[in-house]
Write an enzyme that holds these catalytic residues in place. Structure first.
Site, PDB file in Angstrom:
ATOM      1  N   HIS A  30       6.463   5.139  -6.845  1.00  0.00           N
ATOM      2  CA  HIS A  30       7.897   5.399  -6.641  1.00  0.00           C
ATOM      3  C   HIS A  30       8.649   4.679  -7.751  1.00  0.00           C
ATOM      4  O   HIS A  30       8.613   3.447  -7.822  1.00  0.00           O
ATOM      5  CB  HIS A  30       8.352   4.861  -5.281  1.00  0.00           C
ATOM      6  CG  HIS A  30       7.632   5.505  -4.140  1.00  0.00           C
ATOM      7  ND1 HIS A  30       8.132   6.589  -3.456  1.00  0.00           N
ATOM      8  CD2 HIS A  30       6.419   5.239  -3.585  1.00  0.00           C
ATOM      9  CE1 HIS A  30       7.267   6.952  -2.515  1.00  0.00           C
ATOM     10  NE2 HIS A  30       6.223   6.152  -2.576  1.00  0.00           N
ATOM     11  N   ASP A  57       1.118   3.168  -4.946  1.00  0.00           N
ATOM     12  CA  ASP A  57       2.229   3.297  -3.995  1.00  0.00           C
ATOM     13  C   ASP A  57       3.230   2.155  -4.172  1.00  0.00           C
ATOM     14  O   ASP A  57       3.836   1.692  -3.195  1.00  0.00           O
ATOM     15  CB  ASP A  57       1.754   3.375  -2.546  1.00  0.00           C
ATOM     16  CG  ASP A  57       2.830   3.958  -1.628  1.00  0.00           C
ATOM     17  OD1 ASP A  57       3.813   4.522  -2.139  1.00  0.00           O
ATOM     18  OD2 ASP A  57       2.689   3.835  -0.398  1.00  0.00           O
ATOM     19  N   LYS A 112       4.346  17.306  -2.934  1.00  0.00           N
ATOM     20  CA  LYS A 112       4.205  16.201  -1.981  1.00  0.00           C
ATOM     21  C   LYS A 112       4.675  16.659  -0.601  1.00  0.00           C
ATOM     22  O   LYS A 112       5.784  17.170  -0.463  1.00  0.00           O
ATOM     23  CB  LYS A 112       5.052  15.019  -2.455  1.00  0.00           C
ATOM     24  CG  LYS A 112       5.101  13.848  -1.493  1.00  0.00           C
ATOM     25  CD  LYS A 112       3.730  13.206  -1.350  1.00  0.00           C
ATOM     26  CE  LYS A 112       3.678  12.194  -0.231  1.00  0.00           C
ATOM     27  NZ  LYS A 112       3.685  10.837  -0.664  1.00  0.00           N
ATOM     28  N   HIS A 122       1.322  12.682   2.631  1.00  0.00           N
ATOM     29  CA  HIS A 122       1.569  11.478   3.417  1.00  0.00           C
ATOM     30  C   HIS A 122       0.955  11.774   4.782  1.00  0.00           C
ATOM     31  O   HIS A 122       1.541  12.498   5.580  1.00  0.00           O
ATOM     32  CB  HIS A 122       3.065  11.163   3.525  1.00  0.00           C
ATOM     33  CG  HIS A 122       3.311   9.882   4.255  1.00  0.00           C
ATOM     34  ND1 HIS A 122       3.751   8.731   3.629  1.00  0.00           N
ATOM     35  CD2 HIS A 122       3.135   9.547   5.557  1.00  0.00           C
ATOM     36  CE1 HIS A 122       3.843   7.753   4.516  1.00  0.00           C
ATOM     37  NE2 HIS A 122       3.484   8.225   5.697  1.00  0.00           N
ATOM     38  N   HIS A 152      -2.643   7.007  -0.240  1.00  0.00           N
ATOM     39  CA  HIS A 152      -2.601   5.628   0.284  1.00  0.00           C
ATOM     40  C   HIS A 152      -3.317   5.500   1.631  1.00  0.00           C
ATOM     41  O   HIS A 152      -2.719   5.148   2.634  1.00  0.00           O
ATOM     42  CB  HIS A 152      -1.157   5.110   0.378  1.00  0.00           C
ATOM     43  CG  HIS A 152      -0.132   6.096   0.885  1.00  0.00           C
ATOM     44  ND1 HIS A 152      -0.257   6.773   2.065  1.00  0.00           N
ATOM     45  CD2 HIS A 152       1.041   6.501   0.345  1.00  0.00           C
ATOM     46  CE1 HIS A 152       0.796   7.549   2.232  1.00  0.00           C
ATOM     47  NE2 HIS A 152       1.600   7.408   1.193  1.00  0.00           N
ATOM     48  N   HIS A 172       0.053   7.520  -7.865  1.00  0.00           N
ATOM     49  CA  HIS A 172       1.083   7.556  -6.802  1.00  0.00           C
ATOM     50  C   HIS A 172       2.033   6.383  -6.990  1.00  0.00           C
ATOM     51  O   HIS A 172       1.678   5.238  -6.716  1.00  0.00           O
ATOM     52  CB  HIS A 172       0.423   7.461  -5.416  1.00  0.00           C
ATOM     53  CG  HIS A 172       1.412   7.481  -4.285  1.00  0.00           C
ATOM     54  ND1 HIS A 172       1.255   8.299  -3.191  1.00  0.00           N
ATOM     55  CD2 HIS A 172       2.557   6.810  -4.060  1.00  0.00           C
ATOM     56  CE1 HIS A 172       2.262   8.118  -2.355  1.00  0.00           C
ATOM     57  NE2 HIS A 172       3.070   7.200  -2.865  1.00  0.00           N
TER      58      HIS A 172
HETATM   59  O1  DOR Z   1       5.976   2.079   2.298  1.00  0.00           O
HETATM   60  C1  DOR Z   1       6.355   3.136   1.837  1.00  0.00           C
HETATM   61  N1  DOR Z   1       7.432   3.203   1.022  1.00  0.00           N
HETATM   62  N2  DOR Z   1       5.708   4.250   2.172  1.00  0.00           N
HETATM   63  C2  DOR Z   1       6.157   5.467   1.812  1.00  0.00           C
HETATM   64  O2  DOR Z   1       5.536   6.436   2.170  1.00  0.00           O
HETATM   65  C3  DOR Z   1       7.426   5.608   1.071  1.00  0.00           C
HETATM   66  C4  DOR Z   1       7.736   4.394   0.323  1.00  0.00           C
HETATM   67  C5  DOR Z   1       9.161   4.361  -0.194  1.00  0.00           C
HETATM   68  O3  DOR Z   1       9.602   5.336  -0.782  1.00  0.00           O
HETATM   69  O4  DOR Z   1       9.808   3.339  -0.034  1.00  0.00           O
HETATM   70 ZN    ZN Z   2       4.466   6.410  -1.557  1.00  0.00          ZN
END
Ligand code: DOR
Ligand code: ZN
Length: 364
Positions: free
Chosen positions: A26, A262, A110, A147, A185, A24
């Site tokens: 980004h 995450d 997702k 989520h 998470h 997971h």
């Molecule tokens: O803290 C987070 N940031 N939680 C999420 O679910 C998304 C992520 C983000 O994309 O910044």
């Molecule tokens: Zn995330």
């Protein structure tokens, strides 16, 4: 954070393990992608890449184009493999998900409840409306990544995960007894207990990822002596008893719990603002951070399974043949990073563990 049990007596100097994956992450897009992707690719062989871009990734063509942008942003010679996900909306076409999965473009889907977090405005407003999507996922064995938070303003933000499990996850799993699900998470003892309660059968079908920051911190971190936006993420970090439950789950050897950082980079200016963004950029030292936790728990021998074996097991992928080495050497983490954005400029980001020294170094 203090250790909750003693370290083993003969502390090893080096730990060689199969290359881990991040289930997971980004990676963002554009200049931020150029700035952050190397940190993930340095440690991890593969990663499940979140689709919450603007606009979100909702078609196989968008996912493939994004995958190509990620590959183009990698350092030369990198063998990192991004695994792509589709962003569920109220109106997404299940046939598109199936086509994308069969074509090897979408690994998973997702589900963001609408407005639960960053770029989730196009998320799902009513989970019950997604029946055709869930039918498809269950039939083709495509994992649903959740989520797991309700978004109702009247539910306390610290209770949103537990309420989601009771209100949505439990009924969903009863309706779709073969659908593969990852509760992402996780942050609470309720989530740990729920995932444990689903165990049974030959291969796990309900799993959870656990981040380094939820293993390292409790909610006091956000408020100690002032307001610390760098520790704000969603689901928000909970109280100490939840952190301890997560640590027990992570080191338990239960294959339903595996690594997912995450890592969610936001520019420093977007974190340190009147309304700061949720997300912690932990990619630069994620594996080192997990190693510290596992050592503190006397469970370094279980790190490889958590980081490199259980995730591939759930996704039906082979673990990596290559190995990585962690060495017991101090790693000072900079207070901020200035990372090249690929266009001649830099992105300024605050990494997790900023200003601290970690005890394990990822070699290379
Ligand atoms: O803290 C987070 N940031 N939680 C999420 O679910 C998304 C992520 C983000 O994309 O910044
Ligand atoms: Zn995330």
């Amino acid at each position: 954070m203090s250790a909750s049990s003693a370290a083993p007596q003969a502390a090893p100097r080096s730990l060689v393990m199969r290359r881990p994956d991040d289930w997971h992450v980004h990676l963002r897009d554009g200049p931020l992608l150029n700035a952050v992707v190397a940190a993930t690719a340095r440690a991890f062989g593969r990663a499940i890449v979140m689709p919450n871009l603007s606009p979100p990734i909702t078609t196989a063509a968008m996912a493939e184009a994004y995958r190509q942008r990620i590959l183009a942003a990698l350092p030369p010679g990198s063998r990192f493999q991004p695994l792509m996900t589709a962003y569920l909306t109220d109106t997404i076409d299940p046939a598109e998900l199936e086509r994308g999965h069969r074509a090897g473009i979408f690994t998973a889907v997702k589900l963001y409840p609408a407005n639960a977090t960053t770029n989730s405005a196009h998320g799902v407003t009513d989970i019950a409306k997604l029946t055709p999507v869930f039918d498809t996922l269950e039939r083709i064995g495509m994992p649903l990544l959740l989520h797991g938070e309700v978004t109702d303003a009247e539910i306390d933000i610290f209770d949103r995960e537990a309420v989601f499990i009771e209100r949505h996850l439990q009924p969903l799993l009863e309706r779709y007894p073969r659908m593969k699900v990852v509760l992402e998470h996780i942050t609470t003892s309720e989530a740990v207990a729920f995932v444990e309660s689903q165990a049974g059968g030959d291969s796990p079908r309900v799993c959870a990822t656990i981040t380094p920051h939820h293993l390292q911190l409790n909610r006091n971190a956000m408020f100690s002596g002032g307001l610390w936006p760098d520790f704000y993420c969603l689901p928000v970090i909970k109280r100490e008893r939840h952190r301890l439950a997560l640590r027990r789950a992570a080191v338990s050897g239960n294959p339903c719990f595996f690594l997912g950082t995450d890592s969610a980079p936001h520019r420093r200016s977007a974190k340190e603002a009147a309304c700061g963004c949720a997300g912690i950029f932990n990619a630069p030292h994620a594996l080192e951070s997990y190693a510290q936790v596992f050592e503190q728990e006397g469970a370094l021998h279980r790190l490889e399974a958590f980081a490199s074996l259980f995730g591939p097991g759930f996704y039906g992928l082979p673990p990596h043949e290559q190995t990585v080495e962690l060495r017991r050497e101090p790693v000072p983490v900079p207070r901020r990073l200035e990372l090249a954005d690929g266009n001649g400029g830099v992105e300024v980001l605050v990494p997790f563990h900023a200003g601290q020294t970690l005890p394990w170094r990822l070699v290379g």
